[in-house]
Enzyme design. Structure first.
Site: not given
Ligand code: GLY
Ligand code: MN
Ligand code: MN
Length: 434
Positions: A36, A239, A256, A267, A346, A350, A357, A380, A384, A401, A403
């Site tokens: 619950d 991820h 991140d 982000d 990647h 975005h 996103h 970003e 890797y 990374r 960003e």
């Molecule tokens: N934190 C998700 C991205 O960087 O797209």
């Molecule tokens: Mn991002």
């Molecule tokens: Mn991110």
């Protein structure tokens, strides 16, 4: 402009884009976590964008045409339930406070929908977003159809209301930008706090706790997405959200993380040495990613198209990968054969907004769309480097990374997350412990 007038203006704008017909925009359902216990409630972004109303069990109905109307369906006041679960507006106070033309108890929705849909030519609705709502809306439409002998017609055209809303949400108004700047500032402070707190032998979750503490103490009670706190090789899992490993002296830490403030995400990714000092191999790679990010940000200007920041980052990364003997041949051949994808798989960003996103098309027809003032996006790039025969061992298990959140302006762009330390010198300075 008061806060309410921003939401009113958005409803008016959607109504004029609809031209005719009825729109039905439900908020998100509550979700059970276990037994619950519920997940913390998060409203639907489209619904909130149009209403500023945060209570569950609410639906917005818009009627376009000569006399446009916006109608809220929400929970009734219930003093008994409010003792347990807290304040609820009730439909009368909600109508007044949030400037709707009318409001009714949510229990009346099905009955009222049959009435309101009658003789409307078009039904706008988030088609396929939620199977339960799909069934409910179709059932209402069938009930309208059953009244054909009374001369009442059901909508013959079904359109996805998100086509209109996504395009509206892509361009942020001043109210949204004010919140996004504050959201970005809190996240910058959180990254700075993480850098100051990190020491070898701490656990990733301890640093995650520092981030959450900084978000929450500024009223951003939730992260916009699960924070990635990834030491050493964990940073090569894009991820990674385990956040349970012990941080090793000599490794990098990739974070991140961004908060959600009043419905708006930030982000940010920063990568820094656990012990406060980059080693030469880490520094070489870091400078390449930093240069790629600078090139991408320079390309994020009005008139350029969506793919141009990505292409600018790729070119810098390819050049750097060749210098470090990770890739071979010319920049052009690395780009053409996509051999860089072993280390950068990647895209470079975005749209950013209420959803991390965020909504909005990236192409118009088959062309990447031009960047325009008012759009917000992330930039970003990263790299890797997993252990492999074709990789110098000193580069193994390094994930980097960087960003930032960017607003496209009439003159160029504004980096909303500028305050998060980013250069090697800035990071080492922040991490120099007293
Ligand atoms: N934190 C998700 C991205 O960087 O797209
Ligand atoms: Mn991002
Ligand atoms: Mn991110």
């Amino acid at each position: 402009m008061s806060d309410t007038s921003f939401y009113l203006e958005r409803r008016q704008r959607l109504l004029s884009k609809m031209q005719q017909g009825i729109a039905v925009v439900p908020t998100a359902p509550e979700a059970t976590r276990n037994a619950d216990t519920h997940y913390d409630y998060r409203f639907d972004s489209h619904f909130y964008y149009l209403s500023n109303f945060t209570e569950p069990e609410s639906v917005l109905v818009l009627l376009a045409g000569e006399k446009p109307q916006s109608i809220l369906f929400c929970r009734e006041k219930n003093l008994e339930k409010e003792i347990w679960d807290g304040f609820r507006f009730g439909y009368d106070a909600a109508r007044e406070q949030f400037a709707f033309d009318a409001a009714y108890p949510i229990e009346q929705l099905d009955e009222k929908l049959i009435e309101l849909m009658g003789n409307q030519p078009v039904l706008f609705y988030p088609i396929g977003a939620d199977a339960v709502w799909d069934a409910r809306i179709i059932k209402s439409r069938e009930a309208v159809k059953a009244k054909a002998r009374n001369g009442i017609r059901a909508p013959t055209e079904l359109r996805d209301v998100r086509e209109l809303l996504n395009e509206m949400r892509l361009f942020k108004d001043t109210h949204e930008l004010d919140i996004m700047r504050r959201s970005a500032k809190i996240s910058c402070d959180a990254h700075r706090r993480a850098m100051r707190s990190t020491r070898p032998d701490m656990f990733e979750y301890e640093i995650e706790a520092e981030l959450l503490h900084e978000f929450c103490r500024h009223s951003a009670r939730h992260p916009a997405y699960t924070s990635i706190v990834a030491g050493g090789a964990n940073a090569c899992t894009l991820h990674y959200v385990g956040n349970r490993a012990c941080l090793q002296d000599g490794d990098l830490l990739l974070i991140d993380a961004g908060c959600e403030l009043d419905g708006y995400a930030s982000d940010i990714t920063r990568t820094f040495p656990v012990n406060g000092k980059f080693n030469p191999a880490q520094k070489d790679l870091y400078e390449i990613v930093l240069a790629a990010q600078a090139a991408a940000i320079s390309a994020a200007i009005p008139g350029n198209t969506w793919n141009m920041p990505h292409d600018a980052a790729l070119r810098e990364l390819a050049r750097g990968f060749i210098d470090l003997k990770l890739c071979h041949g010319s920049v052009e051949s690395v780009l053409e054969t996509e051999s860089y994808k072993q280390f950068y798989m990647h895209r470079t960003g975005h749209w950013l907004g209420m959803d991390v996103h965020d909504v909005g098309e990236y192409k118009i027809g088959d062309q990447w769309r031009p960047l325009q003032a008012g759009m917000t996006l992330t930039v970003e790039p990263g790299c890797y480097i997993r252990p492999a025969d074709n990789v110098p061992p000193e580069l193994w298990n390094i994930g980097i990374r960087i960003e930032d959140d960017i607003l496209i302006t009439a003159q160029g762009n504004e980096v909303l997350t500028q305050a998060a330390p980013k250069t090697v010198n800035e990071i080492e300075e922040v991490m120099r412990h007293e």
